[in-house]
Design an enzyme around this catalytic site. Sequence first.
Site, PDB file in Angstrom:
ATOM      1  N   CYS A 337       0.839  -1.205   0.000  1.00 52.67           N
ATOM      2  CA  CYS A 337       0.000   0.000   0.000  1.00 52.67           C
ATOM      3  C   CYS A 337       0.879   1.262   0.000  1.00 52.67           C
ATOM      4  O   CYS A 337       1.562   1.526  -0.969  1.00 52.67           O
ATOM      5  CB  CYS A 337      -0.987  -0.030   1.158  1.00 52.67           C
ATOM      6  SG  CYS A 337      -2.398   1.089   0.912  1.00 52.67           S
ATOM      7  N   HIS A 436      -3.529  -5.284   1.163  1.00 54.36           N
ATOM      8  CA  HIS A 436      -3.358  -5.656   2.568  1.00 54.36           C
ATOM      9  C   HIS A 436      -3.774  -7.108   2.732  1.00 54.36           C
ATOM     10  O   HIS A 436      -4.693  -7.589   2.068  1.00 54.36           O
ATOM     11  CB  HIS A 436      -4.232  -4.789   3.475  1.00 54.36           C
ATOM     12  CG  HIS A 436      -3.827  -3.352   3.520  1.00 54.36           C
ATOM     13  ND1 HIS A 436      -2.651  -2.935   4.087  1.00 54.36           N
ATOM     14  CD2 HIS A 436      -4.451  -2.227   3.072  1.00 54.36           C
ATOM     15  CE1 HIS A 436      -2.570  -1.613   3.991  1.00 54.36           C
ATOM     16  NE2 HIS A 436      -3.638  -1.164   3.379  1.00 54.36           N
TER      17      HIS A 436
END
Length: 495
Positions: A337, A436
Amino acid sequence: MNKKLHPIMLAGTGSDVGKSILAAALCRIFKQDGYHPAPFKAQNMALNSYATPEGLEIGRAQAVQAEAAGVPCHTDMNPLLLKPSSDHTSQVVLNGRPIGNRNAYEYFRKEGREELRKEVNAAFDRLAARYNPIVMEGAGSISEINLRDTDLVNMPMACYADADVILVADIDRGGVFASVYGSVMLQTPEDRKRIKGVIINKFRGDIRLFQSGVKMMEDLCGIPVLGIIPYYKDIHIEEEDSVVLDYKRMQAVEGKINVAVVLLRHLSNFTDFNMLERDERVHLYYTNNTEELAKADIILIPGSKSTLDDLYELRRNGVAQAILRAHREGATVMGICGGYQLMGLEVHDPEGVEGEIRQLPGLGLLPVITTMQGEKVTRQVHFNFLENKEVCQGYEIHMGETRPAPGTSSSPLNKLEDGTVDGYFVDAKCMGSYIHGILDNQAFIDYLLQPYTGKLGHSVVDYQTYKEEQYDKLAEHVRSHLNLPLLYQIMSEND
Protein backbone atom coordinates in the site's frame (compact mmCIF):
# COMPACT_ATOMS: atom_id res chain seq x y z
CA MET A 1 -34.13 -20.39 19.35
CA ASN A 2 -32.40 -18.46 22.16
CA LYS A 3 -34.33 -15.70 23.86
CA LYS A 4 -33.59 -12.06 23.18
CA LEU A 5 -30.82 -10.63 25.36
CA HIS A 6 -30.20 -7.01 26.24
CA PRO A 7 -27.30 -5.42 24.39
CA ILE A 8 -24.17 -5.29 26.53
CA MET A 9 -21.60 -2.47 26.50
CA LEU A 10 -18.03 -2.93 27.68
CA ALA A 11 -17.04 0.54 28.90
CA GLY A 12 -13.58 1.42 30.13
CA THR A 13 -12.13 3.27 33.10
CA GLY A 14 -9.52 4.46 30.57
CA SER A 15 -7.92 3.69 27.22
CA ASP A 16 -6.24 0.36 26.45
CA VAL A 17 -7.88 -1.56 29.31
CA GLY A 18 -8.60 -4.49 26.98
CA LYS A 19 -12.22 -3.78 25.96
CA SER A 20 -11.69 -4.81 22.33
CA ILE A 21 -10.27 -8.23 23.20
CA LEU A 22 -12.93 -8.88 25.86
CA ALA A 23 -15.61 -7.94 23.31
CA ALA A 24 -14.12 -10.49 20.90
CA ALA A 25 -14.15 -13.09 23.70
CA LEU A 26 -17.82 -12.44 24.49
CA CYS A 27 -18.72 -12.59 20.78
CA ARG A 28 -17.14 -16.05 20.60
CA ILE A 29 -18.70 -17.19 23.90
CA PHE A 30 -22.21 -16.12 22.82
CA LYS A 31 -21.67 -17.86 19.47
CA GLN A 32 -20.56 -21.05 21.25
CA ASP A 33 -23.67 -20.85 23.45
CA GLY A 34 -25.99 -20.84 20.46
CA TYR A 35 -26.65 -17.11 20.07
CA HIS A 36 -26.12 -15.01 16.94
CA PRO A 37 -24.04 -12.10 18.27
CA ALA A 38 -22.50 -9.11 16.52
CA PRO A 39 -20.08 -6.38 17.67
CA PHE A 40 -20.80 -2.66 17.64
CA LYS A 41 -18.68 0.42 18.30
CA ALA A 42 -20.35 3.68 17.34
CA GLN A 43 -17.09 5.57 16.89
CA ASN A 44 -13.59 4.25 16.63
CA MET A 45 -10.25 6.03 16.33
CA ALA A 46 -7.60 3.87 14.68
CA LEU A 47 -5.21 3.68 11.76
CA ASN A 48 -5.78 -0.06 11.42
CA SER A 49 -8.87 -0.49 9.28
CA TYR A 50 -10.42 -3.25 7.21
CA ALA A 51 -12.51 -3.56 4.04
CA THR A 52 -15.95 -5.14 4.38
CA PRO A 53 -17.29 -7.57 1.74
CA GLU A 54 -19.14 -4.58 0.24
CA GLY A 55 -15.83 -2.71 -0.19
CA LEU A 56 -16.39 -0.22 2.66
CA GLU A 57 -14.12 0.68 5.56
CA ILE A 58 -14.42 -0.11 9.29
CA GLY A 59 -12.08 -0.34 12.27
CA ARG A 60 -9.99 -3.50 12.37
CA ALA A 61 -11.14 -4.32 15.92
CA GLN A 62 -14.76 -4.70 14.84
CA ALA A 63 -13.69 -6.89 11.90
CA VAL A 64 -11.84 -9.13 14.38
CA GLN A 65 -14.84 -9.20 16.73
CA ALA A 66 -17.13 -10.11 13.82
CA GLU A 67 -14.77 -12.93 12.90
CA ALA A 68 -14.91 -14.16 16.51
CA ALA A 69 -18.72 -14.02 16.29
CA GLY A 70 -18.64 -15.98 13.04
CA VAL A 71 -20.45 -13.30 11.00
CA PRO A 72 -19.40 -11.09 8.05
CA CYS A 73 -18.17 -7.65 9.08
CA HIS A 74 -20.36 -4.68 8.10
CA THR A 75 -20.16 -0.90 8.41
CA ASP A 76 -23.12 -0.96 10.82
CA MET A 77 -20.70 -2.50 13.33
CA ASN A 78 -18.55 0.67 13.24
CA PRO A 79 -20.43 3.50 11.52
CA LEU A 80 -17.91 6.20 12.48
CA LEU A 81 -14.17 5.72 12.04
CA LEU A 82 -11.61 8.44 12.75
CA LYS A 83 -8.21 7.89 11.11
CA PRO A 84 -5.64 10.29 12.62
CA SER A 85 -3.51 12.11 10.07
CA SER A 86 -1.75 14.36 12.63
CA ASP A 87 -1.95 15.20 16.34
CA HIS A 88 -4.91 17.49 15.65
CA THR A 89 -6.70 16.20 12.54
CA SER A 90 -8.37 12.98 11.43
CA GLN A 91 -10.02 11.64 8.32
CA VAL A 92 -13.68 10.99 9.14
CA VAL A 93 -15.14 7.79 7.66
CA LEU A 94 -18.94 7.59 7.93
CA ASN A 95 -20.75 4.34 7.08
CA GLY A 96 -17.61 3.10 5.37
CA ARG A 97 -16.89 6.16 3.20
CA PRO A 98 -14.56 9.10 3.91
CA ILE A 99 -16.39 12.42 4.26
CA GLY A 100 -13.33 14.65 4.75
CA ASN A 101 -10.76 15.70 7.33
CA ARG A 102 -11.67 17.42 10.61
CA ASN A 103 -9.58 18.94 13.34
CA ALA A 104 -10.42 17.86 16.89
CA TYR A 105 -12.10 21.11 17.92
CA GLU A 106 -14.23 21.21 14.79
CA TYR A 107 -15.25 17.57 15.15
CA PHE A 108 -16.15 17.61 18.84
CA ARG A 109 -18.11 20.87 18.95
CA LYS A 110 -21.86 20.56 19.47
CA GLU A 111 -22.93 21.91 16.08
CA GLY A 112 -23.65 19.08 13.68
CA ARG A 113 -23.27 16.32 16.28
CA GLU A 114 -26.93 15.37 16.14
CA GLU A 115 -26.60 14.39 12.47
CA LEU A 116 -23.78 12.02 13.35
CA ARG A 117 -25.78 10.76 16.35
CA LYS A 118 -28.69 9.90 14.04
CA GLU A 119 -26.33 7.95 11.78
CA VAL A 120 -24.77 5.85 14.56
CA ASN A 121 -28.16 5.22 16.17
CA ALA A 122 -29.61 4.08 12.83
CA ALA A 123 -26.64 1.73 12.34
CA PHE A 124 -27.25 0.22 15.77
CA ASP A 125 -30.96 -0.27 15.02
CA ARG A 126 -30.20 -2.09 11.77
CA LEU A 127 -27.69 -4.33 13.53
CA ALA A 128 -29.97 -5.08 16.49
CA ALA A 129 -32.72 -6.18 14.10
CA ARG A 130 -30.41 -8.88 12.67
CA TYR A 131 -28.36 -10.12 15.61
CA ASN A 132 -28.75 -11.18 19.25
CA PRO A 133 -27.07 -10.04 21.42
CA ILE A 134 -25.16 -6.93 20.37
CA VAL A 135 -21.75 -6.70 22.07
CA MET A 136 -21.01 -2.99 22.25
CA GLU A 137 -17.67 -1.39 22.96
CA GLY A 138 -17.14 2.02 24.49
CA ALA A 139 -14.16 4.29 23.79
CA GLY A 140 -11.51 5.53 26.18
CA SER A 141 -12.90 6.40 29.60
CA ILE A 142 -16.60 6.80 30.40
CA SER A 143 -15.76 9.46 32.98
CA GLU A 144 -14.70 12.23 30.56
CA ILE A 145 -17.66 14.28 31.76
CA ASN A 146 -16.54 17.39 29.86
CA LEU A 147 -17.34 15.53 26.61
CA ARG A 148 -20.70 14.15 27.76
CA ASP A 149 -22.81 16.45 25.56
CA THR A 150 -20.97 15.49 22.36
CA ASP A 151 -20.27 11.84 23.23
CA LEU A 152 -21.54 9.40 20.60
CA VAL A 153 -19.99 6.18 21.83
CA ASN A 154 -20.18 5.72 25.61
CA MET A 155 -23.10 6.30 28.00
CA PRO A 156 -25.36 8.24 25.57
CA MET A 157 -25.05 5.32 23.12
CA ALA A 158 -25.72 2.81 25.92
CA CYS A 159 -28.84 4.77 26.87
CA TYR A 160 -30.11 4.80 23.30
CA ALA A 161 -29.50 1.06 22.94
CA ASP A 162 -30.89 0.30 26.42
CA ALA A 163 -27.68 -1.62 27.04
CA ASP A 164 -26.37 -3.11 30.25
CA VAL A 165 -22.97 -1.53 30.91
CA ILE A 166 -20.05 -3.55 32.27
CA LEU A 167 -17.10 -1.47 33.42
CA VAL A 168 -13.67 -2.84 32.43
CA ALA A 169 -10.62 -1.86 34.49
CA ASP A 170 -6.95 -2.70 33.97
CA ILE A 171 -5.47 -3.75 37.33
CA ASP A 172 -1.97 -4.01 35.80
CA ARG A 173 -1.72 -0.21 35.77
CA GLY A 174 -2.44 0.19 39.49
CA GLY A 175 -5.07 2.44 41.03
CA VAL A 176 -7.90 0.07 40.16
CA PHE A 177 -10.10 1.02 43.14
CA ALA A 178 -9.89 4.74 42.41
CA SER A 179 -10.47 4.28 38.68
CA VAL A 180 -13.54 2.04 39.15
CA TYR A 181 -15.07 4.04 41.99
CA GLY A 182 -14.40 7.37 40.25
CA SER A 183 -15.81 6.11 36.94
CA VAL A 184 -19.04 5.01 38.65
CA MET A 185 -19.49 8.04 40.89
CA LEU A 186 -18.88 10.59 38.12
CA GLN A 187 -21.93 9.35 36.22
CA THR A 188 -25.35 10.95 36.44
CA PRO A 189 -27.74 9.04 38.75
CA GLU A 190 -29.56 7.72 35.68
CA ASP A 191 -26.39 6.50 33.98
CA ARG A 192 -25.11 4.97 37.22
CA LYS A 193 -28.12 2.64 37.32
CA ARG A 194 -27.14 1.31 33.91
CA ILE A 195 -23.72 0.05 35.13
CA LYS A 196 -24.43 -3.55 36.16
CA GLY A 197 -20.99 -4.97 36.89
CA VAL A 198 -17.20 -4.71 36.81
CA ILE A 199 -14.59 -6.85 35.09
CA ILE A 200 -11.03 -6.59 36.41
CA ASN A 201 -8.68 -7.27 33.49
CA LYS A 202 -4.98 -8.16 33.10
CA PHE A 203 -4.48 -9.58 36.62
CA ARG A 204 -1.02 -10.97 37.37
CA GLY A 205 -0.36 -13.36 40.23
CA ASP A 206 -2.60 -15.40 42.54
CA ILE A 207 -6.24 -14.32 42.15
CA ARG A 208 -7.01 -15.56 45.67
CA LEU A 209 -5.02 -12.63 47.02
CA PHE A 210 -7.60 -10.23 45.55
CA GLN A 211 -10.70 -11.83 47.04
CA SER A 212 -10.88 -9.28 49.86
CA GLY A 213 -10.46 -6.59 47.20
CA VAL A 214 -13.49 -7.92 45.33
CA LYS A 215 -15.70 -7.52 48.39
CA MET A 216 -14.33 -4.01 49.06
CA MET A 217 -15.01 -2.96 45.48
CA GLU A 218 -18.54 -4.38 45.53
CA ASP A 219 -19.27 -2.63 48.84
CA LEU A 220 -17.83 0.66 47.57
CA CYS A 221 -19.58 0.71 44.20
CA GLY A 222 -22.75 -1.26 44.92
CA ILE A 223 -22.32 -3.47 41.84
CA PRO A 224 -20.92 -7.00 41.44
CA VAL A 225 -17.47 -7.88 40.20
CA LEU A 226 -18.26 -10.29 37.36
CA GLY A 227 -14.75 -11.60 36.95
CA ILE A 228 -11.02 -11.18 37.33
CA ILE A 229 -9.36 -12.02 34.01
CA PRO A 230 -5.70 -13.07 34.32
CA TYR A 231 -3.09 -11.62 32.03
CA TYR A 232 -2.08 -14.03 29.24
CA LYS A 233 0.82 -14.35 26.80
CA ASP A 234 -0.05 -17.51 24.89
CA ILE A 235 -3.22 -16.35 23.08
CA HIS A 236 -2.75 -14.32 19.91
CA ILE A 237 -5.58 -12.05 18.81
CA GLU A 238 -5.06 -9.20 16.33
CA GLU A 239 -4.92 -5.87 18.12
CA GLU A 240 -5.85 -2.57 16.61
CA ASP A 241 -4.06 0.01 18.73
CA SER A 242 -0.57 1.00 17.67
CA VAL A 243 0.42 0.98 21.37
CA VAL A 244 1.06 -2.77 20.93
CA LEU A 245 4.00 -1.87 18.67
CA ASP A 246 5.80 -0.75 21.82
CA TYR A 247 6.03 -4.42 22.81
CA LYS A 248 7.18 -5.76 19.43
CA ARG A 249 10.74 -6.87 18.87
CA MET A 250 13.14 -4.24 17.56
CA GLN A 251 16.33 -6.13 16.65
CA ALA A 252 17.62 -8.84 14.32
CA VAL A 253 18.74 -12.27 15.62
CA GLU A 254 21.05 -15.04 14.43
CA GLY A 255 19.78 -18.26 12.87
CA LYS A 256 16.42 -17.15 11.46
CA ILE A 257 15.17 -15.24 8.44
CA ASN A 258 15.29 -11.66 9.68
CA VAL A 259 12.31 -9.65 8.44
CA ALA A 260 12.36 -5.93 9.27
CA VAL A 261 9.19 -3.85 9.09
CA VAL A 262 10.11 -0.19 8.62
CA LEU A 263 8.73 1.75 11.57
CA LEU A 264 6.99 4.65 9.83
CA ARG A 265 5.60 7.59 11.81
CA HIS A 266 2.17 7.10 10.23
CA LEU A 267 2.32 3.30 10.01
CA SER A 268 -1.10 1.73 9.41
CA ASN A 269 -2.39 -1.84 9.20
CA PHE A 270 0.52 -3.45 11.06
CA THR A 271 -1.76 -6.50 11.32
CA ASP A 272 -0.52 -7.27 7.78
CA PHE A 273 2.47 -8.95 9.43
CA ASN A 274 0.79 -11.08 12.10
CA MET A 275 0.92 -14.38 10.19
CA LEU A 276 4.52 -13.83 9.16
CA GLU A 277 5.38 -13.09 12.78
CA ARG A 278 4.00 -16.52 13.78
CA ASP A 279 6.13 -18.40 11.22
CA GLU A 280 8.86 -20.30 13.09
CA ARG A 281 11.32 -19.70 10.26
CA VAL A 282 11.05 -15.95 10.73
CA HIS A 283 12.24 -13.36 13.21
CA LEU A 284 10.13 -10.28 12.52
CA TYR A 285 10.99 -6.94 14.08
CA TYR A 286 10.01 -3.28 13.68
CA THR A 287 12.72 -0.68 13.31
CA ASN A 288 13.81 2.66 11.86
CA ASN A 289 17.37 2.03 13.03
CA THR A 290 19.69 2.00 10.03
CA GLU A 291 22.04 -0.59 11.59
CA GLU A 292 19.17 -3.01 12.26
CA LEU A 293 17.85 -2.56 8.72
CA ALA A 294 21.28 -3.56 7.42
CA LYS A 295 20.93 -6.93 9.19
CA ALA A 296 17.59 -7.77 7.55
CA ASP A 297 17.15 -10.44 4.92
CA ILE A 298 13.76 -8.96 3.98
CA ILE A 299 12.63 -5.36 4.46
CA LEU A 300 8.88 -4.73 4.41
CA ILE A 301 7.66 -1.16 3.96
CA PRO A 302 4.15 -1.03 5.45
CA GLY A 303 1.05 1.01 4.80
CA SER A 304 1.00 4.67 5.76
CA LYS A 305 -1.75 7.14 6.53
CA SER A 306 0.50 9.90 5.13
CA THR A 307 2.81 8.54 2.42
CA LEU A 308 4.45 11.84 1.48
CA ASP A 309 5.13 12.85 5.07
CA ASP A 310 6.66 9.44 5.80
CA LEU A 311 8.70 9.59 2.58
CA TYR A 312 10.07 12.99 3.64
CA GLU A 313 10.95 11.60 7.09
CA LEU A 314 12.67 8.50 5.64
CA ARG A 315 14.93 10.74 3.58
CA ARG A 316 15.61 13.02 6.55
CA ASN A 317 16.55 10.27 9.03
CA GLY A 318 18.68 8.17 6.68
CA VAL A 319 16.32 5.19 6.54
CA ALA A 320 15.71 5.64 2.78
CA GLN A 321 19.44 5.36 2.10
CA ALA A 322 19.69 2.34 4.46
CA ILE A 323 16.91 0.53 2.56
CA LEU A 324 18.59 1.17 -0.79
CA ARG A 325 21.95 0.02 0.57
CA ALA A 326 20.46 -3.17 2.02
CA HIS A 327 18.80 -3.93 -1.32
CA ARG A 328 22.05 -3.43 -3.23
CA GLU A 329 23.66 -5.92 -0.83
CA GLY A 330 21.03 -8.58 -1.50
CA ALA A 331 18.07 -7.92 0.80
CA THR A 332 14.50 -8.29 -0.46
CA VAL A 333 12.44 -5.10 -0.34
CA MET A 334 8.65 -5.25 -0.60
CA GLY A 335 6.13 -2.43 -0.13
CA ILE A 336 2.48 -2.80 0.80
CA CYS A 337 0.00 0.00 0.00
CA GLY A 338 1.73 3.24 1.12
CA GLY A 339 5.01 1.32 1.16
CA TYR A 340 4.41 0.34 -2.48
CA GLN A 341 3.77 4.00 -3.36
CA LEU A 342 6.98 5.27 -1.80
CA MET A 343 9.09 2.55 -3.49
CA GLY A 344 8.31 4.20 -6.86
CA LEU A 345 10.03 7.00 -8.78
CA GLU A 346 7.72 9.82 -7.64
CA VAL A 347 4.69 10.52 -5.51
CA HIS A 348 2.46 13.43 -6.56
CA ASP A 349 -0.31 15.07 -4.56
CA PRO A 350 -1.52 17.93 -6.80
CA GLU A 351 -4.78 18.45 -4.87
CA GLY A 352 -3.23 18.31 -1.40
CA VAL A 353 -5.17 15.17 -0.45
CA GLU A 354 -2.58 14.26 2.21
CA GLY A 355 -1.35 17.71 3.20
CA GLU A 356 1.07 20.43 2.26
CA ILE A 357 3.68 18.41 0.33
CA ARG A 358 2.80 18.30 -3.37
CA GLN A 359 5.55 16.07 -4.79
CA LEU A 360 8.57 14.04 -3.70
CA PRO A 361 10.93 11.60 -5.38
CA GLY A 362 10.39 8.04 -4.17
CA LEU A 363 12.99 5.41 -3.36
CA GLY A 364 13.32 4.57 -7.07
CA LEU A 365 13.15 0.81 -6.54
CA LEU A 366 10.06 0.39 -8.73
CA PRO A 367 9.52 2.15 -12.11
CA VAL A 368 6.10 3.51 -11.11
CA ILE A 369 4.59 6.92 -10.36
CA THR A 370 1.79 7.51 -7.84
CA THR A 371 -0.73 10.33 -8.02
CA MET A 372 -2.86 10.95 -4.93
CA GLN A 373 -6.54 11.60 -5.54
CA GLY A 374 -9.64 12.12 -3.42
CA GLU A 375 -11.49 8.90 -4.27
CA LYS A 376 -10.63 6.11 -1.83
CA VAL A 377 -10.49 2.49 -3.03
CA THR A 378 -11.87 0.01 -0.47
CA ARG A 379 -12.63 -3.57 -1.45
CA GLN A 380 -11.96 -7.20 -0.68
CA VAL A 381 -10.10 -9.06 -3.43
CA HIS A 382 -9.21 -12.56 -4.63
CA PHE A 383 -6.06 -12.84 -6.71
CA ASN A 384 -3.22 -14.97 -8.06
CA PHE A 385 0.37 -13.76 -7.74
CA LEU A 386 2.78 -14.20 -10.65
CA GLU A 387 2.31 -17.69 -12.15
CA ASN A 388 1.05 -19.25 -8.91
CA LYS A 389 -2.28 -21.02 -9.39
CA GLU A 390 -3.48 -20.78 -5.78
CA VAL A 391 -6.26 -18.23 -5.24
CA CYS A 392 -5.25 -15.80 -2.49
CA GLN A 393 -7.33 -13.17 -0.73
CA GLY A 394 -6.82 -9.76 0.83
CA TYR A 395 -8.25 -6.25 0.75
CA GLU A 396 -7.44 -2.78 -0.53
CA ILE A 397 -7.78 0.54 1.32
CA HIS A 398 -5.91 3.36 -0.37
CA MET A 399 -6.10 6.79 -1.93
CA GLY A 400 -4.04 7.29 -5.07
CA GLU A 401 -3.33 5.58 -8.34
CA THR A 402 0.00 3.98 -9.22
CA ARG A 403 1.01 3.46 -12.84
CA PRO A 404 4.20 2.40 -14.66
CA ALA A 405 6.36 5.40 -15.60
CA PRO A 406 6.15 6.59 -19.22
CA GLY A 407 8.10 4.25 -21.47
CA THR A 408 7.98 1.45 -18.87
CA SER A 409 6.05 -1.72 -19.53
CA SER A 410 3.59 -3.17 -17.02
CA SER A 411 4.90 -5.96 -14.78
CA PRO A 412 2.11 -6.75 -12.30
CA LEU A 413 2.69 -8.81 -9.17
CA ASN A 414 -0.95 -9.90 -8.88
CA LYS A 415 -3.87 -10.65 -11.16
CA LEU A 416 -7.30 -10.12 -9.60
CA GLU A 417 -10.32 -12.32 -10.25
CA ASP A 418 -12.02 -9.52 -12.22
CA GLY A 419 -9.10 -9.51 -14.68
CA THR A 420 -7.46 -6.31 -13.39
CA VAL A 421 -3.89 -6.28 -12.14
CA ASP A 422 -2.12 -5.01 -9.02
CA GLY A 423 1.35 -4.03 -7.97
CA TYR A 424 4.71 -4.15 -9.68
CA PHE A 425 7.23 -7.00 -9.83
CA VAL A 426 10.89 -6.36 -10.66
CA ASP A 427 12.21 -9.68 -9.39
CA ALA A 428 11.89 -12.04 -6.40
CA LYS A 429 13.68 -9.47 -4.24
CA CYS A 430 11.89 -6.27 -5.30
CA MET A 431 8.12 -5.83 -5.53
CA GLY A 432 5.13 -3.87 -4.31
CA SER A 433 1.38 -4.31 -3.95
CA TYR A 434 -1.70 -2.41 -2.80
CA ILE A 435 -3.17 -5.57 -1.22
CA HIS A 436 -3.36 -5.66 2.57
CA GLY A 437 -3.45 -9.22 3.84
CA ILE A 438 -1.24 -10.48 1.02
CA LEU A 439 0.99 -11.91 3.76
CA ASP A 440 -1.94 -13.83 5.27
CA ASN A 441 -1.59 -16.28 2.36
CA GLN A 442 0.83 -19.14 3.03
CA ALA A 443 1.68 -19.55 -0.66
CA PHE A 444 2.87 -15.94 -0.85
CA ILE A 445 4.84 -16.21 2.41
CA ASP A 446 6.60 -19.31 1.11
CA TYR A 447 7.47 -17.45 -2.11
CA LEU A 448 8.80 -14.44 -0.18
CA LEU A 449 10.93 -16.58 2.15
CA GLN A 450 12.14 -19.02 -0.51
CA PRO A 451 15.51 -17.31 -1.21
CA TYR A 452 16.39 -17.60 2.50
CA THR A 453 14.93 -20.95 3.56
CA GLY A 454 18.38 -22.50 3.74
CA LYS A 455 18.91 -20.59 6.97
CA LEU A 456 16.72 -22.75 9.24
CA GLY A 457 13.53 -24.55 10.11
CA HIS A 458 10.14 -24.88 8.49
CA SER A 459 6.61 -24.10 9.59
CA VAL A 460 3.39 -24.10 7.63
CA VAL A 461 0.34 -22.57 9.27
CA ASP A 462 -3.20 -22.42 7.97
CA TYR A 463 -3.83 -18.89 9.22
CA GLN A 464 -7.63 -19.08 9.24
CA THR A 465 -7.57 -22.30 11.27
CA TYR A 466 -4.97 -20.74 13.56
CA LYS A 467 -7.16 -17.67 14.18
CA GLU A 468 -10.21 -19.83 14.94
CA GLU A 469 -8.15 -21.77 17.48
CA GLN A 470 -7.05 -18.51 19.11
CA TYR A 471 -10.64 -17.24 19.41
CA ASP A 472 -11.60 -20.53 21.07
CA LYS A 473 -8.63 -20.30 23.46
CA LEU A 474 -9.57 -16.72 24.32
CA ALA A 475 -13.20 -17.71 24.95
CA GLU A 476 -12.11 -20.58 27.20
CA HIS A 477 -9.78 -18.28 29.15
CA VAL A 478 -12.44 -15.60 29.73
CA ARG A 479 -15.26 -18.11 30.33
CA SER A 480 -13.28 -19.81 33.11
CA HIS A 481 -12.79 -16.52 35.00
CA LEU A 482 -16.14 -14.82 34.37
CA ASN A 483 -19.40 -15.27 36.27
CA LEU A 484 -21.25 -16.08 33.06
CA PRO A 485 -24.53 -17.17 34.73
CA LEU A 486 -24.74 -13.75 36.42
CA LEU A 487 -23.94 -11.97 33.16
CA TYR A 488 -26.72 -13.88 31.37
CA GLN A 489 -29.07 -13.03 34.25
CA ILE A 490 -28.22 -9.33 33.92
CA MET A 491 -28.78 -9.43 30.15
CA SER A 492 -32.09 -11.27 30.56
CA GLU A 493 -33.72 -9.10 33.21
CA ASN A 494 -36.81 -7.10 32.36
CA ASP A 495 -36.62 -3.34 32.81
